[in-house]
Design a protein around this motif. Structure first.
Motif, PDB file in Angstrom:
ATOM      1  N   ASP A 250      35.719  22.606   8.044  1.00 54.42           N
ATOM      2  CA  ASP A 250      34.598  23.335   8.601  1.00 54.42           C
ATOM      3  C   ASP A 250      34.883  23.758  10.050  1.00 54.42           C
ATOM      4  N   HIS A 251      34.310  24.962  10.344  1.00 54.03           N
ATOM      5  CA  HIS A 251      34.400  25.415  11.737  1.00 54.03           C
ATOM      6  C   HIS A 251      33.144  24.989  12.464  1.00 54.03           C
ATOM      7  N   SER A 252      33.210  25.000  13.673  1.00 54.10           N
ATOM      8  CA  SER A 252      32.081  24.496  14.454  1.00 54.10           C
ATOM      9  C   SER A 252      30.901  25.448  14.379  1.00 54.10           C
ATOM     10  N   PHE A 253      29.684  24.902  14.549  1.00 50.22           N
ATOM     11  CA  PHE A 253      28.474  25.723  14.524  1.00 50.22           C
ATOM     12  C   PHE A 253      28.524  26.809  15.578  1.00 50.22           C
ATOM     13  N   GLU A 254      29.102  26.496  16.728  1.00 50.13           N
ATOM     14  CA  GLU A 254      29.155  27.493  17.809  1.00 50.13           C
ATOM     15  C   GLU A 254      29.872  28.750  17.339  1.00 50.13           C
ATOM     16  N   ARG A 255      31.035  28.476  16.705  1.00 51.57           N
ATOM     17  CA  ARG A 255      31.816  29.632  16.242  1.00 51.57           C
ATOM     18  C   ARG A 255      31.031  30.442  15.201  1.00 51.57           C
ATOM     19  N   GLN A 256      30.290  29.712  14.367  1.00 50.83           N
ATOM     20  CA  GLN A 256      29.532  30.427  13.322  1.00 50.83           C
ATOM     21  C   GLN A 256      28.368  31.195  13.934  1.00 50.83           C
TER      22      GLN A 256
ATOM     23  N   GLN B  53      22.193  18.381  17.189  1.00 49.08           N
ATOM     24  CA  GLN B  53      22.789  17.835  18.416  1.00 49.08           C
ATOM     25  C   GLN B  53      23.424  18.926  19.261  1.00 49.08           C
ATOM     26  N   ASN B  54      23.961  19.914  18.608  1.00 48.82           N
ATOM     27  CA  ASN B  54      24.544  21.027  19.358  1.00 48.82           C
ATOM     28  C   ASN B  54      23.461  21.822  20.074  1.00 48.82           C
TER      29      ASN B  54
ATOM     30  N   ALA C 128      32.268  35.256   7.086  1.00 49.30           N
ATOM     31  CA  ALA C 128      32.526  33.844   7.328  1.00 49.30           C
ATOM     32  C   ALA C 128      33.678  33.706   8.299  1.00 49.30           C
ATOM     33  N   VAL C 129      33.698  32.544   9.033  1.00 50.54           N
ATOM     34  CA  VAL C 129      34.911  32.188   9.789  1.00 50.54           C
ATOM     35  C   VAL C 129      35.607  31.123   8.956  1.00 50.54           C
ATOM     36  N   TYR C 130      36.893  31.233   8.867  1.00 59.18           N
ATOM     37  CA  TYR C 130      37.632  30.304   8.014  1.00 59.18           C
ATOM     38  C   TYR C 130      39.030  30.122   8.561  1.00 59.18           C
ATOM     39  N   SER C 131      39.743  29.125   8.016  1.00 56.76           N
ATOM     40  CA  SER C 131      41.117  28.880   8.443  1.00 56.76           C
ATOM     41  C   SER C 131      42.054  29.167   7.290  1.00 56.76           C
ATOM     42  N   THR C 132      43.133  29.800   7.662  1.00 58.27           N
ATOM     43  CA  THR C 132      44.134  30.048   6.636  1.00 58.27           C
ATOM     44  C   THR C 132      45.002  28.807   6.518  1.00 58.27           C
ATOM     45  N   PRO C 133      45.763  28.606   5.436  1.00 53.53           N
ATOM     46  CA  PRO C 133      46.646  27.440   5.295  1.00 53.53           C
ATOM     47  C   PRO C 133      47.646  27.344   6.435  1.00 53.53           C
ATOM     48  N   LYS C 134      48.126  28.484   6.833  1.00 54.44           N
ATOM     49  CA  LYS C 134      49.096  28.491   7.941  1.00 54.44           C
ATOM     50  C   LYS C 134      48.459  27.902   9.201  1.00 54.44           C
ATOM     51  N   GLN C 135      47.230  28.374   9.469  1.00 54.58           N
ATOM     52  CA  GLN C 135      46.533  27.889  10.664  1.00 54.58           C
ATOM     53  C   GLN C 135      46.328  26.373  10.575  1.00 54.58           C
ATOM     54  N   ILE C 136      45.964  25.923   9.374  1.00 53.00           N
ATOM     55  CA  ILE C 136      45.720  24.484   9.188  1.00 53.00           C
ATOM     56  C   ILE C 136      47.021  23.706   9.332  1.00 53.00           C
ATOM     57  N   ALA C 137      48.087  24.222   8.683  1.00 55.87           N
ATOM     58  CA  ALA C 137      49.389  23.535   8.727  1.00 55.87           C
ATOM     59  C   ALA C 137      49.886  23.426  10.173  1.00 55.87           C
TER      60      ALA C 137
ATOM     61  N   GLN D 151      36.983  39.082  14.932  1.00 55.16           N
ATOM     62  CA  GLN D 151      37.680  37.849  15.334  1.00 55.16           C
ATOM     63  C   GLN D 151      37.949  37.843  16.842  1.00 55.16           C
ATOM     64  N   LYS D 152      38.412  39.005  17.309  1.00 54.88           N
ATOM     65  CA  LYS D 152      38.697  39.121  18.757  1.00 54.88           C
ATOM     66  C   LYS D 152      37.430  38.937  19.578  1.00 54.88           C
ATOM     67  N   MET D 153      36.394  39.555  19.034  1.00 53.39           N
ATOM     68  CA  MET D 153      35.129  39.475  19.760  1.00 53.39           C
ATOM     69  C   MET D 153      34.684  38.019  19.860  1.00 53.39           C
ATOM     70  N   ILE D 154      34.882  37.274  18.833  1.00 54.38           N
ATOM     71  CA  ILE D 154      34.474  35.872  18.850  1.00 54.38           C
ATOM     72  C   ILE D 154      35.368  35.076  19.798  1.00 54.38           C
ATOM     73  N   GLN D 155      36.614  35.407  19.652  1.00 50.95           N
ATOM     74  CA  GLN D 155      37.550  34.671  20.520  1.00 50.95           C
ATOM     75  C   GLN D 155      37.275  34.968  21.997  1.00 50.95           C
ATOM     76  N   GLU D 156      37.018  36.236  22.175  1.00 51.07           N
ATOM     77  CA  GLU D 156      36.715  36.600  23.569  1.00 51.07           C
ATOM     78  C   GLU D 156      35.488  35.851  24.046  1.00 51.07           C
ATOM     79  N   LYS D 157      34.534  35.816  23.150  1.00 47.34           N
ATOM     80  CA  LYS D 157      33.301  35.157  23.563  1.00 47.34           C
ATOM     81  C   LYS D 157      33.547  33.660  23.780  1.00 47.34           C
ATOM     82  N   SER D 158      34.335  33.082  22.953  1.00 46.93           N
ATOM     83  CA  SER D 158      34.566  31.645  23.086  1.00 46.93           C
ATOM     84  C   SER D 158      35.713  31.331  24.041  1.00 46.93           C
TER      85      SER D 158
END
Lengths: 326, 949
Positions: A136-142, A175-176, A252-261, A311-318
């Motif tokens: 799971d990704h964090s609530f913030e990211r979602q 809690q967040n 959705a935000v998700y992780s690819t296997p590569k990212q996880i590995a 994705q960039k927009m989220i990353q930028e924001k975070s």
């Protein structure tokens, strides 16, 4: 073919490195336990791990089903770290009541905690350390994703359907600190009733429905109904996997296997480099991808940027530029 | 039946039937397919709608959104067949409904499960599709087994709810009917078109053929100019030209044949003319031949007549001559002449009989007769011949044979005489036994068999085959040895055949022969049994007869009369029997001694008679094989009470026994002679009768005159019919003897003329003198009005008997005759007192009373009978005659009884001529009886009883 050959060469190199480092440092023994479905992921972890400098782990990979009976007990006893891939591997390992440090990957947060409770394990248990890299990704990211996709001047009412087992998630959620522009609306249902009634009520007030990975609510049988109901109310559903998006969720935000590995390898290297193989705290994936169902968006009358942009927009924001680069 | 159809019908049949069958099959197939398609389409539509509605309703059912579901349901109703749509949740609660009120169907014909869980129920009027609303699985996780452990699915089944869609059949049914109707129309149109084509085709074929058939019929009827003209093509054209060619050929052939026929007809006509001429010639020849044959027959008849006439004269005069005084040599010569003449007459008679039989002119009499008397007469006739050869001639009359029958006694006698004569002729020693047996007994008829068994020379099988053939004898040499024409058996055979009988012989050479014949005879109705004297049962007899058959015949007779007798076959036994009877005080009354010959060969007989007479005082009757009067006298002298010649006649034996035992026993009260000649007072009451004798043959006339004068009658002669009529006008006669065949006017015509002048019941008895012995001639004679018939050569005794019968006056015998005849026959009177007494059980008073009663009733009966005849009421007449017949049976009036019986028989046979004649006869008999009673009033006085008895 060239990739395979490359892997083999890497393996040879790793072996050579291991031999050299073994002489320099005592090597750590790692047992990778996975179910049959995750070979690709395991291989990538192994390869990356051997590529790490100053680490000469002694890797053993076991494919298990219901128990660890097939694994040589001596081998298991001598292990410094057990890495479980997937829910089934973790469940089997926990069932063996081993005290070797366990690091679990490819597991939902609620499932991990459910199993700890079942096997009476604790996160910070020094005798039997255990940790995980959640799927799971964090609530913030979602929430960021929601805010990115749904432009709104006012706070966006985000509906979340909860069930009793979803309590840890809800706790996390509450809690967040909610980011600005997001209003959380929750509704509870039970495992024995049709969630439609609670959903109907929730959707009446929500602008976006945030799906949490709880199979008692969102499972293969209910998902379609929930999706239809939501879209009937013209409420977009923010899901937690690409597959969900493909099946009707808006994004959705998700992780690819590569990212996880990659992240797993990093964590393992860190652990191995530690003296006593200290496990980190359970953590969410750092790298992520965004999946958008444009057809749904089109149906709902949403005009969305492409996934990379989002994705960039989220990353930028975070402010997480590293994740984007990886 | 199809075989009788015409071509047109066949073409129609053969064309239409397959077309109809194919059309119907195709129509049925396509219609059913189409109907099924429609049905299937309905189902498919329902199926498709259900499939569409199910996912569409997913959200509505999942979310329980009735509004959404209602909209879906309403949308579904826009489909034409959809009658209603109902949507239920998985618990069965109705979420939404559209269309008409759906109720739970009461009748479900079938339920079938389709794919996707769809259930289809057929209610007849509609199809009910029930489809589950399911929600499809959606994979949510990117990684397999990421969350597999916690994949809880227990509360989330796939089925969310149900949709029920009702599709009405109405539209489909209407479409099905449309299809059916359209298909039927198409089939009918198709059939109509094919029918028209078939009809046209049949007509195209049939019309030329009928045309040809009509033409052929015309050709057959002789119209050879007829031709066929049709527009037919191909084969029919060939047939047409063939028929035309054939007609032409036939015409040519016919013309040729016509010419030939004409030629042949001309030839035939010529031939026919020739044949006609030949036929005419043949016809002429045939007529000539017939004429010749007739002339020959007439010649034969005339010849026989002409031969018999002088022969009768010869025999008659010989008889007269023999009564004159002659020296022995003359008597010997005369005897020889007499025998030769009689032989000659016999031969002529045989030839005459044969010629008549051959000509088919023989007819038999059917009159009441006594068979035993007939046989006795025949045997008596043949007795002298058997006596000459010392043969035992024995009649054996079986007890079951009816004695009274209807038949021709003369012909029967002729046959018996013939067979017996042959038997005697061919037997040198031994016996000739005549057996009379009953062969078959029917209700009204009997078949009687008469056999003649001899102990003669016998016949070989070859000889037997030759018998019964004309002019043949068993042996060619036999003729010379035994004489005879060889016609006897043939005549007998023909006579027997005419009596529906048969004749045959069983013989073995050297062991004798048995000739037999059978014949059918009618039984006489209610015959009186032979009346024997009841007192004869008191008689005790001893019979001594050495010949066993004769003894049996004799004892048989005695037994039938209930006489106590004993029979022995030798003198010793006889003596012993007599002695024993004497000792037992049961003396024998009469001893009958039977011998063959009383000559030197039997010396013991004389002594035996004397001994019996002296020792036992028995009366003795001697039976001997002789008629010699000298022997009789001798025996009488010795002591024999009576002499009887063999063969034994029943009547003679009965009379003898009655006389010896009964009358002589009561000698003091009975004068037998007087009785037998009763009534004697009439003897001198009449003047000699005047008799007119008519004959064209002078010699015959002379003979008749001599005979009548010999009988003491007054005779007036006439040589022709005319003369006789003249004489009748001049004076009255008591009787007329009329010759039949006379030139100018024959006897029948003369009789007719005489009768025309007479009043009924008072005519002169006319007796015919004829050489013809046939029954048909006798009938013709009687039919002409004559009362009796005498056959030439005329026997003196017979002449006397006939005259006595019709005049009631007996002839006065001449002395010589009186001398010869020791026991004269009783005079024939209307009343037979002997019989009258017998019938009244010897009660003279009763006999007289009955007779007087009969006489009193006679006048009334006579009148009624004549009246009913005049009215032609035959039933009434028969009743009267029958009544009279019954009355006559008990009064001793045999002549009246006979005439009445004959009349009754004639009435029954409905023979009017005979009835007429016999009525006259009966009237005469009645007159005779009345006259007799009037003439003899003293008989019925009180004191006359003794005389009668």
């Amino acid at each position: 073919m060239s990739k395979v050959r490359l892997i083999k060469i890497l393996q040879c190199l790793a072996l050579c490195f291991y031999c050299v480092s073994a002489i320099a440092h005592p090597s750590k023994r790692i047992v990778l336990i996975s179910s049959n479905s995750h070979f690709g992921l395991v291989h990538r972890i192994e390869a990356l791990l051997y590529a790490q400098p100053n680490i000469e782990p002694e890797l053993y990979h076991h494919v298990v089903d219901a128990s660890l009976a097939d694994i040589d007990p001596k081998q298991l006893e001598k292990a410094d770290l057990i890495v479980t891939v997937g829910t089934q591997a973790l469940a089997t390992t926990l069932a063996s009541e081993t005290t070797i440090p366990i690091f679990s990957i490819l597991i939902r947060e609620y499932a991990f905690h459910q199993m700890l409770a079942e096997h009476k394990r604790f996160l910070n248990d020094p005798h039997a350390p255990i940790s995980a890299l959640y799927l799971d990704h964090s609530f913030e990211r979602q929430f960021e994703l929601i805010k990115t996709l749904i432009p709104a001047k006012q706070s966006i009412p985000v509906g979340v359907l909860l069930q009793s087992r979803s309590t840890p998630n809800a706790i996390n959620l509450y809690q967040n600190n909610l980011p600005k522009g997001i209003t959380l609306i929750t509704s509870h249902t039970t495992a024995h009733e049709n969630p439609s009634e609670a959903l109907e009520m929730l959707l009446e007030e929500s602008r976006v429905l945030l799906a949490l990975p709880d199979t008692t609510i969102y499972n293969a049988k209910s998902a379609r109904g929930i999706l239809l109901t939501a879209y009937h109310k013209r409420v977009p559903v923010i899901a937690y996997s690409r597959t969900f998006v493909n099946n009707g969720a808006l994004a959705a935000v998700y992780s690819t296997p590569k990212q996880i590995a990659d992240q797993t390898t990093q964590i393992m290297a860190t652990i191995l480099r530690s003296e006593h193989c200290t496990l980190p705290k359970p953590l969410h994936p750092e790298a992520f991808s965004v999946a958008i169902n444009y057809q749904v968006a089109n149906t709902l009358g949403l005009l969305l940027p492409n996934e990379i942009q989002v994705q960039k927009m989220i990353q930028e924001k975070s402010g997480n530029a590293d994740a984007l680069s990886s | 039946m199809v075989n009788e159809w015409g071509i047109k019908s066949r073409v129609l049949f053969l064309t239409l039937v397959p077309t109809v069958i194919i059309s119907l099959l195709l129509g049925a197939y396509f219609t059913s397919t189409r109907i099924q398609d429609l049905e299937r389409a309905l189902k498919d539509r329902g199926y498709a709608i259900a499939l569409q509605l199910a996912p569409a309703s997913e959200y509505g059912v999942f979310s329980g959104n009735s509004h959404t579901l209602q909209r879906i349901a309403n949308d579904a109703l826009s489909e034409p067949e959809v009658r209603s749509v109902s949507i239920f949740n998985k618990d069965g609660r109705l979420l939404s409904h559209a269309g008409h009120e759906q109720q739970t169907p009461t009748t479900i014909l079938s339920i079938s499960d389709q794919t996707h869980g769809i259930t289809m129920a057929d209610t007849g009027h509609s199809l009910l599709f029930t489809v589950p609303v399911t929600i499809r699985d959606v994979i949510l996780e990117d990684y397999a087994f990421a969350d597999s452990t916690y994949d809880f699915t227990e509360n989330h089944e796939n089925i969310l709810g149900w949709i029920s869609i009702e599709l009405g059949r109405m539209t489909t049914t209407i479409r099905q009917y449309q299809v059916l109707f359209a298909c039927s129309i198409i089939v009918l149109i198709g059939l109509g078109i094919s029918g028209i084509f078939a009809f046209r085709m049949g007509r195209d074929v049939a019309r030329p053929i009928l045309n040809m058939a009509y033409t052929v019929e015309k050709i057959k009827n002789g119209n050879f100019d007829a031709r066929v003209y049709t527009n037919a093509k191909s084969e029919l054209r060939l047939l047409e030209s063939g028929i035309n060619t054939m007609a032409a050929a036939l015409k040519a052939a016919h013309e040729e044949m016509q010419q030939s026929v004409e030629q042949a007809t001309a030839d035939l006509r010529q031939t026919l003319e020739t044949i006609e001429i030949q036929n005419i010639e043949l016809e002429i020849a045939r007529k000539e031949a017939e004429t010749g044959s007739r002339i020959k027959s007439e010649f034969l008849a005339n010849m026989s007549h002409e031969i018999r006439t002088p022969l009768n004269g010869v025999i008659g005069f010989i008889n007269l001559l023999m009564k004159t005084k002659l020296d022995p040599r003359q008597k010997d010569y005369i005897t020889t002449i007499q025998k030769s003449a009689i032989n000659l007459l016999s031969i002529i008679n045989d030839i005459l009989d044969f010629s008549k039989i051959e000509a088919g002119k023989l007819s038999l009499d059917l009159v009441p007769m006594d068979l035993r008397e007939c046989v006795d007469d025949a045997l008596t006739l043949m007795a002298p011949a058997s006596h000459d050869k010392k043969l035992e001639l024995v009649p054996m009359f079986y007890s079951d044979v009816p004695e009274k029958i209807l038949g021709d006694h003369l012909r029967l006698k002729q046959i018996i005489t013939n067979l017996v004569n042959n038997a005697i002729k061919f037997t040198e020693e031994g016996s000739v036994i005549v057996r009379i047996m009953l062969e078959k007994d029917h209700e009204e008829r009997v078949m009687i068999c008469i056999s003649v068994t001899d102990s003669g020379i016998g016949l070989s099988p070859e000889e037997q085959k030759l018998l019964f053939q004309a002019f043949s004898q068993a042996d060619a040499t036999t003729t010379r040895r035994f004489g005879g024409t060889g016609l006897g058996l043939v005549i007998s055979k023909r006579l027997v055949q005419q009596m529906e009988g048969d004749i045959g012989v069983e013989s073995e050479l050297g062991k004798g022969s048995t000739f037999w014949f059978t014949f059918y005879a009618e039984k006489e109705k209610d015959p009186l049994p032979y009346a024997f004297h009841p007192q004869l049962s008191e008689l005790k007899l001893l019979v001594f007869e050495s010949h066993p058959t004769t003894r049996t015949s004799l004892t048989h007779l005695l037994h039938s009369w209930n006489i106590q007798y004993d029979s022995v076959n030798d003198p010793v036994e006889m003596n012993a029997a007599l002695l024993q009877a004497h000792q037992n005080l049961q003396p024998i009354d009469i001893v009958i001694i039977g011998v063959n010959q009383l000559d030197e060969s039997n010396p013991g007989i004389t002594a035996l008679i004397k001994q019996i007479k002296v020792q036992y005082g028995c009366k003795i009757i001697v039976l001997a094989n002789t008629t010699d009067q000298a022997v009789c006298d001798t025996l009488h002298d010795i002591g024999a009470a009576h002499f009887l010649s063999k063969p034994l006649s029943r009547k003679k034996l009965h009379d003898t026994l009655t006389e010896l035992f009964i009358y002589q026993r009561d000698a003091e009260t009975i004068d037998l002679t007087e009785y037998n000649t009763l009534p004697s007072p009439i003897k001198n009451t009449h003047a000699p009768l005047r008799i007119l004798a008519v004959d064209d043959n002078i010699y015959n006339l002379k003979l008749v005159a001599a005979l009548l004068e010999n009988l003491r009658y007054k005779v007036i002669t006439a040589s022709s019919g005319f003369e006789a009529l003249t004489l009748l006008q001049e004076s009255a006669f008591d009787l007329i003897l009329m010759d039949i065949q006379m030139p100018g006017m024959d006897g029948i015509e003369v009789t007719r003329r005489i009768r025309l002048k007479e009043s009924p019941g008072h005519h002169i008895p006319i007796i015919a003198l004829t050489a013809h012995a046939m029954a048909s001639e006798r009938e013709a004679i009687l039919g002409a009005g004559m009362v009796d018939c005498l056959t030439k050569p005329i026997d003196e005794t017979e002449l006397g008997r006939v005259i006595e019968r019709w005049t009631g006056q007996n002839p006065i015998q001449n002395e010589a005759q009186m001398m010869e005849d020791n026991e004269p026959d009783p005079i024939k009177q209307p009343v037979n007192w002997d019989q009258a007494l017998r019938l009244s059980a010897n009660n003279a008073n009763l006999a007289k009373e009955m007779l007087l009663g009969l006489v009193d009733s006679l006048k009334g009966a006579q009148a009624k009978t004549n009246q009913s005849f005049a009215k032609n009421d035959m039933n009434q007449m028969r009743e009267e005659v029958h009544r009279l017949h019954g009355a006559c049976c008990y009064c001793g009036v045999p002549d009246l009884k006979a005439s009445v019986a004959a009349l009754e028989s004639a009435i029954v046979k409905k023979d009017m001529d005979l009835t007429n004649f016999l009525l006259v006869e009966m009237n005469k008999e009645i007159n005779r009886l009345q006259k007799y009673i009037l003439d003899n009033p003293f008989l019925f006085e009180q004191n006359a009883e003794a005389e009668i008895v």
